[in-house]
Scaffold this motif. Sequence first.
Motif, PDB file in Angstrom:
ATOM      1  N   MET A 111       0.837  -1.213   0.000  1.00  0.00           N
ATOM      2  CA  MET A 111       0.000   0.000   0.000  1.00  0.00           C
ATOM      3  C   MET A 111       0.863   1.250   0.000  1.00  0.00           C
ATOM      4  O   MET A 111       0.592   2.207  -0.736  1.00  0.00           O
ATOM      5  CB  MET A 111      -0.932  -0.005   1.207  1.00  0.00           C
ATOM      6  CG  MET A 111      -2.027  -1.046   1.102  1.00  0.00           C
ATOM      7  SD  MET A 111      -3.284  -0.950   2.390  1.00  0.00           S
ATOM      8  CE  MET A 111      -2.338  -1.136   3.873  1.00  0.00           C
ATOM      9  N   SER A 114       2.489   1.788  -3.367  1.00  0.00           N
ATOM     10  CA  SER A 114       1.537   2.156  -4.419  1.00  0.00           C
ATOM     11  C   SER A 114       1.170   3.635  -4.375  1.00  0.00           C
ATOM     12  O   SER A 114       0.726   4.187  -5.381  1.00  0.00           O
ATOM     13  CB  SER A 114       0.281   1.294  -4.336  1.00  0.00           C
ATOM     14  OG  SER A 114      -0.486   1.637  -3.204  1.00  0.00           O
ATOM     15  N   THR A 115       1.381   4.290  -3.232  1.00  0.00           N
ATOM     16  CA  THR A 115       1.018   5.705  -3.139  1.00  0.00           C
ATOM     17  C   THR A 115       2.029   6.625  -3.803  1.00  0.00           C
ATOM     18  O   THR A 115       1.692   7.755  -4.142  1.00  0.00           O
ATOM     19  CB  THR A 115       0.845   6.148  -1.664  1.00  0.00           C
ATOM     20  OG1 THR A 115       2.076   5.997  -0.979  1.00  0.00           O
ATOM     21  CG2 THR A 115      -0.258   5.365  -0.988  1.00  0.00           C
TER      22      THR A 115
END
Length: 129
Positions: A111, A114-115
């Motif tokens: 996560m 992915s940012t």
Amino acid sequence: MFKVKPNHTFQNPMRQQIDRTTQGKTSDYAHAVGGVNQILDRGNIGISARSQASVMDNVKKVETGERSEVNAHQREALNFGRDAFQSARQGNYKQASVEAFGSTVNGLASMFKSTFTETPSEKQGITPH
């Protein structure tokens, strides 16, 4: 490369093979794998053959650009999660807890990555509208 101890001698042959796979690699993923692998070896924490193969495959494919770091972390989250259930079923709760923690950390890493990781289009200068 991130190493806890530069001259560490691996006790677990499977972890030694992972270490060899990370040697000379430049990706953040390979560096993280190298450091965590050493910490786990020092703690005498094993790894399943399936997860070992997956980690080494991920290191190689991330390095060549065939797999994203996000996807590598997602794969490890799944593999370590499976291992945690298997270890718990066998009554090996220490191993299961380490694998569950590894699954969680890899999920969070996926996560996080992915940012801020550019997509292939963004790398070509094409921004989302």
